[in-house]
Design a protein around this motif. Structure first.
Motif, mmCIF file in Angstrom:
data_model
loop_
_atom_site.group_PDB
_atom_site.id
_atom_site.type_symbol
_atom_site.label_atom_id
_atom_site.label_comp_id
_atom_site.label_asym_id
_atom_site.label_seq_id
_atom_site.Cartn_x
_atom_site.Cartn_y
_atom_site.Cartn_z
ATOM 1 N N TRP A 50 -26.355 15.033 11.825
ATOM 2 C CA TRP A 50 -26.914 15.978 10.865
ATOM 3 C C TRP A 50 -28.015 16.777 11.550
ATOM 4 O O TRP A 50 -28.900 16.194 12.182
ATOM 5 C CB TRP A 50 -27.496 15.250 9.654
ATOM 6 C CG TRP A 50 -26.454 14.586 8.809
ATOM 7 C CD1 TRP A 50 -25.924 13.341 8.982
ATOM 8 C CD2 TRP A 50 -25.806 15.130 7.663
ATOM 9 N NE1 TRP A 50 -24.991 13.081 8.016
ATOM 10 C CE2 TRP A 50 -24.909 14.162 7.181
ATOM 11 C CE3 TRP A 50 -25.919 16.342 6.987
ATOM 12 C CZ2 TRP A 50 -24.105 14.370 6.060
ATOM 13 C CZ3 TRP A 50 -25.121 16.547 5.869
ATOM 14 C CH2 TRP A 50 -24.231 15.574 5.411
ATOM 15 N N VAL A 51 -27.969 18.085 11.425
ATOM 16 C CA VAL A 51 -28.960 18.969 12.029
ATOM 17 C C VAL A 51 -29.968 19.349 10.952
ATOM 18 O O VAL A 51 -29.599 19.825 9.873
ATOM 19 C CB VAL A 51 -28.301 20.235 12.618
ATOM 20 C CG1 VAL A 51 -29.350 21.170 13.194
ATOM 21 C CG2 VAL A 51 -27.268 19.846 13.677
ATOM 22 N N LYS A 52 -31.255 19.131 11.249
ATOM 23 C CA LYS A 52 -32.319 19.488 10.313
ATOM 24 C C LYS A 52 -32.509 21.008 10.330
ATOM 25 O O LYS A 52 -32.667 21.603 11.391
ATOM 26 C CB LYS A 52 -33.623 18.796 10.707
ATOM 27 C CG LYS A 52 -33.556 17.288 10.598
ATOM 28 C CD LYS A 52 -34.866 16.665 11.061
ATOM 29 C CE LYS A 52 -34.841 15.161 10.999
ATOM 30 N NZ LYS A 52 -36.120 14.568 11.463
ATOM 31 N N GLN A 53 -32.506 21.604 9.152
ATOM 32 C CA GLN A 53 -32.668 23.045 9.012
ATOM 33 C C GLN A 53 -34.133 23.384 8.725
ATOM 34 O O GLN A 53 -34.885 22.548 8.231
ATOM 35 C CB GLN A 53 -31.768 23.556 7.896
ATOM 36 C CG GLN A 53 -30.286 23.315 8.141
ATOM 37 C CD GLN A 53 -29.809 23.974 9.415
ATOM 38 O OE1 GLN A 53 -29.938 25.184 9.600
ATOM 39 N NE2 GLN A 53 -29.271 23.177 10.331
ATOM 40 N N PRO A 54 -34.566 24.620 9.018
ATOM 41 C CA PRO A 54 -35.966 25.016 8.784
ATOM 42 C C PRO A 54 -36.439 24.815 7.345
ATOM 43 O O PRO A 54 -37.601 24.530 7.106
ATOM 44 C CB PRO A 54 -35.986 26.500 9.165
ATOM 45 C CG PRO A 54 -34.845 26.667 10.105
ATOM 46 C CD PRO A 54 -33.805 25.686 9.676
ATOM 47 N N SER A 107 -34.494 12.019 15.141
ATOM 48 C CA SER A 107 -35.397 12.732 16.043
ATOM 49 C C SER A 107 -36.006 13.887 15.247
ATOM 50 O O SER A 107 -35.749 14.028 14.053
ATOM 51 C CB SER A 107 -34.638 13.260 17.265
ATOM 52 O OG SER A 107 -33.808 14.354 16.902
ATOM 53 N N ASP A 108 -36.776 14.737 15.910
ATOM 54 C CA ASP A 108 -37.354 15.891 15.219
ATOM 55 C C ASP A 108 -36.291 16.862 14.715
ATOM 56 O O ASP A 108 -36.491 17.552 13.726
ATOM 57 C CB ASP A 108 -38.309 16.645 16.151
ATOM 58 C CG ASP A 108 -39.564 15.852 16.452
ATOM 59 O OD1 ASP A 108 -39.885 14.921 15.687
ATOM 60 O OD2 ASP A 108 -40.229 16.166 17.459
ATOM 61 N N ARG A 109 -35.128 16.911 15.415
ATOM 62 C CA ARG A 109 -34.104 17.898 15.071
ATOM 63 C C ARG A 109 -32.836 17.311 14.453
ATOM 64 O O ARG A 109 -32.048 18.040 13.864
ATOM 65 C CB ARG A 109 -33.698 18.684 16.315
ATOM 66 C CG ARG A 109 -34.838 19.394 16.981
ATOM 67 C CD ARG A 109 -34.441 20.296 18.135
ATOM 68 N NE ARG A 109 -33.397 19.811 19.001
ATOM 69 C CZ ARG A 109 -32.535 20.606 19.639
ATOM 70 N NH1 ARG A 109 -32.603 21.908 19.501
ATOM 71 N NH2 ARG A 109 -31.613 20.101 20.426
ATOM 72 N N LEU A 110 -32.624 16.007 14.641
ATOM 73 C CA LEU A 110 -31.344 15.405 14.267
ATOM 74 C C LEU A 110 -31.504 14.116 13.477
ATOM 75 O O LEU A 110 -32.497 13.401 13.639
ATOM 76 C CB LEU A 110 -30.536 15.064 15.516
ATOM 77 C CG LEU A 110 -30.168 16.182 16.470
ATOM 78 C CD1 LEU A 110 -29.508 15.616 17.712
ATOM 79 C CD2 LEU A 110 -29.243 17.165 15.782
#
Length: 183
Positions: free
Chosen positions: A62-66, A6-9
């Motif tokens: 996994w969390v996408k970081q800035p 997804s956009d964040r994960l």
């Protein structure tokens, strides 16, 4: 299945290099307070990993970081996948630094969409402590129905605790409704 994104994960299959992180997550004091869990050693964690079959689908969250990097944020999975009866059991652990940010619901929606649309499951079940209002609320957001109360079912932190058995049918899963709760 390789990756869900997804956009964040990103959700991807657990690898052997993830086992220490999974063990640390399992022993995190904040997480242990609210989840049904059995204590494991690293040796037990390796045995669990080596015992996985086609009926199990553990994924690392996994969390996408800035800055574009990825940080481990927990684990989610479908287990005991039964193609004949079209059901599975789901489990989730979110790293405490990523809790209350919508990642649990978002990852669940991703997992359930895959389960219902790709694996052709009809039902996903789970168990949770009856006295955990946050988890109970999250399951309602996702569309789960309480299917039973197992009284004094788990011995946890010095006391017996009730457990709620929940189920989500494919026809009751509304990902758009669930995603409105994502922050």
């Amino acid at each position: 299945m390789r990756v869900l994104e997804s956009d964040r994960l990103i959700l991807k299959p657990v690898e052997e290099t993830d086992l220490q992180y999974l063990l640390d997550l399992r022993w995190d004091a904040e997480i242990v307070n609210y989840l049904i869990h059995e204590p494991l050693s690293y040796s037990d964690q390796i045995k669990w990993f080596n015992g996985l079959t086609k009926k199990d689908m553990p994924l690392l969250l996994w969390v996408k970081q800035p800055d574009g990097s990825l940080e481990r944020g927990g684990t989610i999975g479908l287990y005991n996948i039964n193609q004949r009866h079209q059901n599975a059991i789901w489990k989730l652990r979110i790293d405490d630094k990523f809790q209350n940010k919508g990642f649990a619901v978002e990852s669940a929606v991703m997992m359930f969409t895959y389960g219902f649309e790709i694996l052709n499951l009809n039902k996903i079940t789970g168990t949770l402590f009856a006295n955990n209002p946050g988890t109970v609320k999250m399951h309602k957001k996702l569309g789960f129905t309480n299917e039973g109360l197992l009284r004094d079912h788990y011995y946890h932190q010095g006391a017996f605790k009730d457990c709620v058995y929940v189920g989500l049918l494919k026809r009751d899963f509304n990902k758009e409704n669930a995603l409105k709760y994502v922050k």
